[in-house]
Design a protein around this motif. Sequence first.
Motif, PDB file in Angstrom:
ATOM      1  N   ASP A  41      44.315 -56.026  48.634  1.00  0.00           N
ATOM      2  CA  ASP A  41      43.156 -56.773  48.048  1.00  0.00           C
ATOM      3  C   ASP A  41      43.008 -56.255  46.360  1.00  0.00           C
ATOM      4  OD1 ASP A  41      40.796 -58.315  48.091  1.00  0.00           O
ATOM      5  OD2 ASP A  41      39.844 -56.271  48.466  1.00  0.00           O
ATOM      6  N   TRP A  42      43.180 -54.902  46.352  1.00  0.00           N
ATOM      7  CA  TRP A  42      43.195 -54.444  44.865  1.00  0.00           C
ATOM      8  C   TRP A  42      44.112 -54.880  44.122  1.00  0.00           C
ATOM      9  CZ3 TRP A  42      42.975 -49.063  47.414  1.00  0.00           C
ATOM     10  CH2 TRP A  42      41.571 -48.698  47.809  1.00  0.00           C
ATOM     11  N   LYS A  46      41.275 -58.537  44.069  1.00  0.00           N
ATOM     12  CA  LYS A  46      40.275 -58.716  44.931  1.00  0.00           C
ATOM     13  C   LYS A  46      40.000 -60.071  45.436  1.00  0.00           C
ATOM     14  CE  LYS A  46      38.063 -54.658  45.294  1.00  0.00           C
ATOM     15  NZ  LYS A  46      37.832 -53.917  46.602  1.00  0.00           N
ATOM     16  N   SER A  71      34.609 -56.148  51.007  1.00  0.00           N
ATOM     17  CA  SER A  71      35.784 -55.348  51.084  1.00  0.00           C
ATOM     18  C   SER A  71      36.114 -55.005  52.272  1.00  0.00           C
ATOM     19  CB  SER A  71      35.851 -54.389  50.154  1.00  0.00           C
ATOM     20  OG  SER A  71      36.971 -53.496  49.976  1.00  0.00           O
TER      21      SER A  71
END
Length: 108
Positions: A41-42, A46, A71
């Motif tokens: 994700d990072w 995101k 998240s």
Amino acid sequence: KAVTLYNGAFARQASGGGWGTMIIPQLVKETIVHEIAHVWDWNAWKLPSLGIGRHTRGQKRPTGYAEKNFSEHWAETVTAWVYADRATREGRSLSTDHSRYVAGVIAG
């Protein structure tokens, strides 16, 4: 970014909260998948976690921890996609919309 695994993943069996008793190797595997989903994700700015809510609107999240924020919703969904019993241990399931979203992110 660094991946941090909490000590409990290695030091004890999980119990209570709908999880029952789980052997440590399963908890370790699930924790690693969960944390790698955060790194994914990072590294994708995101976008996976920001988009999951739009694509799964109205669907029950796969785990109670997924309710925490977008998240954790993403990381728990990926974990339940890899290990289906992650959700069923809590009396939940991975919705078709959740499965399709993860598959779509993988496909690019």
